[in-house]
Design an enzyme around this catalytic site. Structure first.
Site, PDB file in Angstrom:
ATOM      1  N   HIS A   1      19.667  19.608  10.637  1.00  0.00           N
ATOM      2  CA  HIS A   1      20.377  18.396  10.966  1.00  0.00           C
ATOM      3  C   HIS A   1      21.801  18.667  11.427  1.00  0.00           C
ATOM      4  O   HIS A   1      22.263  18.057  12.394  1.00  0.00           O
ATOM      5  CB  HIS A   1      20.399  17.391   9.805  1.00  0.00           C
TER       6      HIS A   1
ATOM      7  N   TYR B   1      24.919  17.795  15.028  1.00  0.00           N
ATOM      8  CA  TYR B   1      26.334  17.402  15.060  1.00  0.00           C
ATOM      9  C   TYR B   1      27.172  18.448  15.769  1.00  0.00           C
ATOM     10  O   TYR B   1      28.145  18.108  16.433  1.00  0.00           O
ATOM     11  CB  TYR B   1      26.831  17.103  13.643  1.00  0.00           C
TER      12      TYR B   1
ATOM     13  N   HIS C   1      12.871  10.233  19.760  1.00  0.00           N
ATOM     14  CA  HIS C   1      14.193   9.991  19.176  1.00  0.00           C
ATOM     15  C   HIS C   1      15.192  11.040  19.624  1.00  0.00           C
ATOM     16  O   HIS C   1      16.279  10.707  20.118  1.00  0.00           O
ATOM     17  CB  HIS C   1      14.088   9.973  17.657  1.00  0.00           C
ATOM     18  N   PHE C   2      14.845  12.317  19.472  1.00  0.00           N
ATOM     19  CA  PHE C   2      15.900  13.289  19.749  1.00  0.00           C
ATOM     20  C   PHE C   2      16.122  13.515  21.228  1.00  0.00           C
ATOM     21  O   PHE C   2      17.202  13.924  21.640  1.00  0.00           O
ATOM     22  CB  PHE C   2      15.752  14.603  18.968  1.00  0.00           C
ATOM     23  N   HIS C   3      15.115  13.189  22.065  1.00  0.00           N
ATOM     24  CA  HIS C   3      15.405  13.244  23.494  1.00  0.00           C
ATOM     25  C   HIS C   3      16.361  12.126  23.880  1.00  0.00           C
ATOM     26  O   HIS C   3      17.258  12.316  24.693  1.00  0.00           O
ATOM     27  CB  HIS C   3      14.120  13.151  24.320  1.00  0.00           C
TER      28      HIS C   3
ATOM     29  N   ARG D   1       2.554  15.053  17.146  1.00  0.00           N
ATOM     30  CA  ARG D   1       3.386  15.776  18.094  1.00  0.00           C
ATOM     31  C   ARG D   1       3.001  17.239  18.160  1.00  0.00           C
ATOM     32  O   ARG D   1       2.205  17.731  17.356  1.00  0.00           O
ATOM     33  CB  ARG D   1       4.867  15.644  17.722  1.00  0.00           C
ATOM     34  N   ARG D   2       3.555  17.911  19.176  1.00  0.00           N
ATOM     35  CA  ARG D   2       3.327  19.341  19.377  1.00  0.00           C
ATOM     36  C   ARG D   2       1.868  19.638  19.671  1.00  0.00           C
ATOM     37  O   ARG D   2       1.355  20.687  19.296  1.00  0.00           O
ATOM     38  CB  ARG D   2       3.822  20.138  18.168  1.00  0.00           C
TER      39      ARG D   2
END
Lengths: 284, 546, 196
Positions: free
Chosen positions: B215, B219, B366-368, B429-430
């Site tokens: 995580h 940041y 989400h992370f894209h 996923r994956r």
């Protein structure tokens, strides 16, 4: 007067604020996590505080064998891939194995004793697969007439040696040659049912792609590489698995798959792997 | 830019040179997993591609970009040459070597373990060594940021460190804390096994150590974009930063709360109890706070600029902003994506709600959106700011740059919105290929096709980006005004030690880590949970013999 | 930035266009609103956790993955659905490259179910879309997740963590049947819907 003043001072005692916030965060979150939330169990009674803390840490757990009765034990094989077993396989000596294998090659290499190709080719077979099958014959977990007696006559070291011997021989089995050229046609669009099963599997029937364990392009411990293996042998084994006649596959991996295959698919798969010059062999 | 010009440029070029091929791989992956035909449709290629795409985007371009940006900020915000320039180049060489090793290993097809490389799946020792060199080499950059800030403070006693420098050093310190997880995992667990020094590994411990990084690394990625928010955007708008103090506090809060929250990636895991899962979920709520505060500060700063440019009325300042500036356009688009992506993140970290979406297609969506969208679009804007200052030549075309940003924005939404929906429908996923005749998957097929279209739009945007940067590099030279950072509305004359350094916050963070991770990591030294590894490229169980 | 609006550079904003007190006050107000919002979200999480016992898994139990099939809880003969004395069901599954055993699980609707899984090799995932069942299956550990199905039907069950080249083929299913169709099991009986 150009620094922030008033309600939000720059000169706050930051150390005090920081450490007090730290303490509050730790205390509040720990209480909520360990004493409040972890008391409530789904489908079970709420726990007391000490039980909740232990539950929150994971110290207490629902062990599955809480004295509940179990059905009679049924094991597919006595072989487990522990470090001890793997070391036994790796201790195999191919030179000594050549002597042991003098008894094997009559059926497993020649064609006179194997006209119907129901006896598998072993040249280039993975050593752990040979080792496991010999152990299963020895213990009676796998049955095939003459193999039971032959395996019982071999010691564990003999099995390891002969396995090492066969794995060093080049021959019929293409084993897992690396594929240098990017391949295609290996997804669900593939119209050839055999190729589709080999590379894409059939998730709706719970069939994993054969190649992921048996190659090409994949390997799994205990799964024999199949490229170049006799088609008749493969077809016979698939049928045996489907009917449960052969049941030495750990956790029914092959039985579960074979039950889902139709006889036509079994034949097509066997022929796909049996072709020596099939497109799945990499050009070297 | 003093002596940071070439250093920054080389770092940026490694980042962007890797970026375009990585985007192409991403588009191919989307085709593979869609109902549409794809060339070279072999699932082994897919898993290798995902590994390469993830490694490139998550480790290579981000680290190189942050390092290049850091050197540029050091020189321009402190107004003097970067100290330790030789060490900086050595660090660059180490990181580049590691990158090449890792990329070669994945291209060989022998290391398809994905960029999270969860043991006991084991890839090539070259991949792990390469990744360790890349991450380890960047620690030289971390040290240089700290050294440069400390040297400036010594030479300017009592003065507040310029916000941009304070923030990039906070980024560096955070990266050191963050990388410790994955480096411990590599050096302690994975590399010994990859080199054959051990026979078993502890999968639970490896995952827990990796969660320390997993995580906080986002940041590390995010903070350069926020530095742009605080120090470049208000200047580009012709205004001022609303509050310098809030800027400092934001970066301090990121430093404190970004790392002791990693267990929210392990909510579904059996090796951690629910107590620590909740505690770290609680802290993750706190790390949302600096983002929320930033949105306010930046909007306020923009409002000041807009009203100064003549905007009247409640919202009249918005159209008054110079939207034809790439930096302003980027921040507007970024904040929209940040809203949606951030909302998704709030769901992911909410303890029990996570079980709806864990390891479904929602997660990459989400992370894209949040990283590939909100953050990377600011990376583009920073590049458009930096290129003229580094090369001495003007940006090739602001119009092209704006087109590039808009395409990225639209493409990202078209790609990720259907993905969020299929994730909620339960798409795992994956996965390389899906059988869309399965009744569970059939309704997802049109959505997946839409996201492929989004991917193509993103590819067009990526090509435009490289075009603009290359053409800007080879264009006609012109004197450029130096980079100027935004002044605060009320510039600080002095700030207290706590807002001018990191000693206090490092101490608090250390205590957080001891409480948050002490037991979850320590338990593995008591539990007997070591297991054998499974090499992903194994050809036979008796290697060397056959 | 360098080549736009030279007029701005000639008349930059003076210091203090917004008084420091106003800045401080507005920032503090916003901070208060944001903290309140986060507190509400946190309260929702805590309250649902308390009232509905909705939690992530919390069962730290180790086991040796290499000898699972030789005996013990995860022997081949003990897999599948078992019925506890209180009527609840315990389902034991093995995840391994590239399938689940048994690959068809049968449970009754509206009955508490406890899934217990472990892996024989690498990390797998265990997902039942539209339910709360979503957990990692880590070798060396027993994963446990509790649920109750409210709708009968066939639930598809993919592995949702990359586990190797055959990951895309790792799908199984759970068959949830009405209570009348689910025959009570003797303590040593294990059931599944695997075709024999």
């Amino acid at each position: 007067m150009t620094h922030d003043q008033g309600a939000f001072k720059v000169d706050y005692p930051w150390a005090k604020i920081g450490w007090i916030s730290f303490a509050v965060i730790i205390v509040v979150s720990s209480l909520l996590g360990f004493v409040v939330l972890s008391r409530y169990q789904q489908n079970d009674a709420s726990l007391d505080i000490w039980g909740a803390i232990c539950r929150g840490l994971g110290i207490t757990f629902d062990s599955g064998s809480t004295g509940s009765p179990q059905p009679a034990l049924r094991t597919p094989t006595n072989v487990a891939w522990t470090q001890v077993t793997l070391d036994q396989v790796r201790a195999g000596d191919p030179e000594r194995g050549a002597h042991v294998a003098l008894n094997c090659i009559a059926c497993h290499e020649g064609t006179t004793a194997n006209p119907a190709h129901l006896i598998p080719a072993l040249d280039g077979m993975d050593a752990t697969s040979i080792f496991k099958q010999l152990a299963d014959y020895r213990s009676g977990k796998r049955l095939w007439g003459v193999m039971d007696a032959i395996a019982k006559a071999l010691s564990i070291q003999d099995s390891a040696d002969v396995a090492a011997y066969f794995s060093t021989r080049t021959g019929q089995l293409q084993a897992n040659l690396p594929e240098r050229v990017p391949q295609g046609g290996r997804a669900f669009r593939q119209s050839d049912p055999a190729a589709r099963l080999v590379f894409a599997g059939d998730p709706q029937r719970g069939i994993a792609p054969c190649s992921a364990c048996h190659g090409p392009g994949g390997f799994r411990l205990g799964a024999p590489p199949l490229t170049g293996q006799y088609a008749a042998y493969i077809e016979r084994q698939l049928g045996s698995f489907a009917q449960g006649i052969r049941h030495n596959d750990i956790y029914e991996q092959m039985r579960a798959i074979a039950r889902q295959l139709t006889p036509d698919e079994m034949k097509a798969l066997a022929e796909f792997y049996g072709k020596r010059n099939s497109t799945l062999v990499a050009t070297e | 830019m003093y002596n940071s010009r070439r250093l920054a440029l080389y770092h940026y070029w490694v980042a962007f040179a890797v970026f375009l091929p990585a985007v192409m791989l991403g588009v191919w992956q989307m085709l593979m997993r869609s109902p549409l035909p794809a060339p070279f449709d072999d699932s082994n290629h897919y898993y290798a591609s995902v590994t390469l795409h993830g490694t490139a985007m998550a480790y290579v371009i981000t680290t190189f970009f942050a390092m290049g940006f850091g050197y540029a900020v050091t020189a321009t915000s402190l107004g003097r040459p970067v100290r330790g320039i030789t060490a900086a180049w050595i660090g660059f060489a180490i990181c580049l070597t590691g990158t090449l090793m890792a990329v070669a290993a994945v291209l060989s097809g022998k290391s398809s373990v994905l960029y999270t490389f969860y043991p006991p799946l084991l890839g090539s020792v070259w991949y792990y060594s390469g990744a360790t060199l890349l991450i380890g080499g960047s620690m030289i950059w971390v040290v240089l940021m700290i050294v440069n800030m400390a040297a400036w403070k010594r030479d300017n006693p009592g003065k507040p460190v310029p916000l941009a420098m304070f923030a990039i050093t906070a980024t560096a310190v955070l990266w050191a804390w963050s990388a410790s997880g994955v480096e411990l995992e590599m050096v302690g667990i994975v590399l010994p096994r990859a080199f054959g020094l051990t026979t078993q590994i502890d999968a639970g411990l490896a995952r827990t150590l990796f969660s320390v990084t997993l995580h906080s690394i986002v940041y590390f990625w995010l903070m350069p974009a926020y530095i742009a928010f605080y120090t470049l955007v208000p200047q580009a708008a012709g205004g001022r930063l609303y509050s310098d103090t809030m800027g400092r506090l934001t970066f301090i809060m990121f430093l404190l709360f970004a790392t002791p929250v990693g267990l929210h990636h392990l909510f579904a895991d059996p090796e951690i109890g629910v107590g620590f899962k909740f505690i770290q979920s609680f802290l993750t709520f706190l790390v949302a706070l600096p983002t929320l505060l930033t949105v306010f500060s930046i909007c306020a700063s923009l409002e000041i600029a807009g009203r100064h440019r003549g905007g009247r009325g409640l919202l009249g300042w918005i159209p008054a902003l110079p939207w034809n500036e790439p930096m302003i356009l980027a921040v507007g688009l970024s904040l929209v994506m940040l809203g949606f992506g951030g909302a998704g993140g709030l769901i992911n970290m909410s303890y029990d709600m996570n079980s709806m979406i864990h390891n479904t297609a929602w997660v990459p969506a989400h992370f894209h959106l949040i990283f590939g969208g909100a953050i990377v679009i600011m990376y583009f804007a920073i590049a458009y700011e930096m290129w003229p200052r580094i090369t001495g030549k003007p940006l090739h075309s602001k119009r092209m740059a704006r087109w590039q940003l808009w395409l990225w924005f639209v493409g990202m939404f078209v790609t990720t919105i259907p993905w969020h929906i299929t994730g909620l429908m339960g798409q795992p996923r994956r996965v390389a290929i899906f059988d869309y005749s399965d009744p569970l998957l059939a309704p997802m097929a049109p959505l997946v096709v839409i996201s492929v279209i989004g991917g193509l739009i993103l590819l067009a945007s990526a090509i435009l980006l490289i075009t603009v940067l290359v053409r800007s590099q080879v264009g006609e030279g012109m004197l450029q005004t130096p980079l100027r950072y935004a002044l605060a509305v009320n510039p600080p004359v002095r700030v207290p030690k706590a807002l001018n350094g990191f000693a206090l916050w490092n101490a608090i963070l250390l205590m957080f880590m001891v409480f948050e991770y002490g037991y979850p990591i320590g338990q593995f030294f008591v539990l007997k949970s070591s297991v054998p590894v499974y090499e992903v490229s194994q050809q036979s169980s008796t290697p060397g013999v056959r | 930035m360098a080549d736009t609006h030279p007029d701005l550079l000639q008349r930059p904003l003076p210091d203090g266009t917004v008084p420091a007190e106003v800045v401080a006050r507005t920032e503090k107000r916003w901070l208060g609103v944001m903290v309140a919002m986060l507190v509400v979200m946190m309260a929702v999480v805590v309250l649902t956790g308390m009232t509905n016992a909705i939690h992530p898994p919390s069962n730290v139990e180790t086991i040796d993955p290499t000898t699972l099939h030789l005996g013990g809880e995860f022997a081949e003969s003990n897999l599948g659905t078992a019925q506890e004395r209180d009527g609840s069901l315990t389902v034991r599954l093995i995840g391994g490259q590239y399938g689940f055993a048994p690959d068809c699980t049968k449970v009754a609707v509206d009955t508490p179910v406890k899934f217990r899984l472990t892996s024989t090799d690498v990390i797998h995932g265990f997902l039942l879309p539209s339910t709360n069942v979503n957990t990692m299956v880590v070798p060396g550990f027993v994963a446990e997740v509790r649920t109750q199905f409210t709708r009968p039907g066939i639930y598809r069950m993919p592995c949702n963590e990359f586990c190797g080249p055959g990951h895309h083929g790792m799908w199984a299913r759970v068959s949830v049947v009405p209570k009348e169709q689910f025959h009570s099991l003797a303590p040593t009986e294990r059931s599944s819907c695997v075709q024999q």
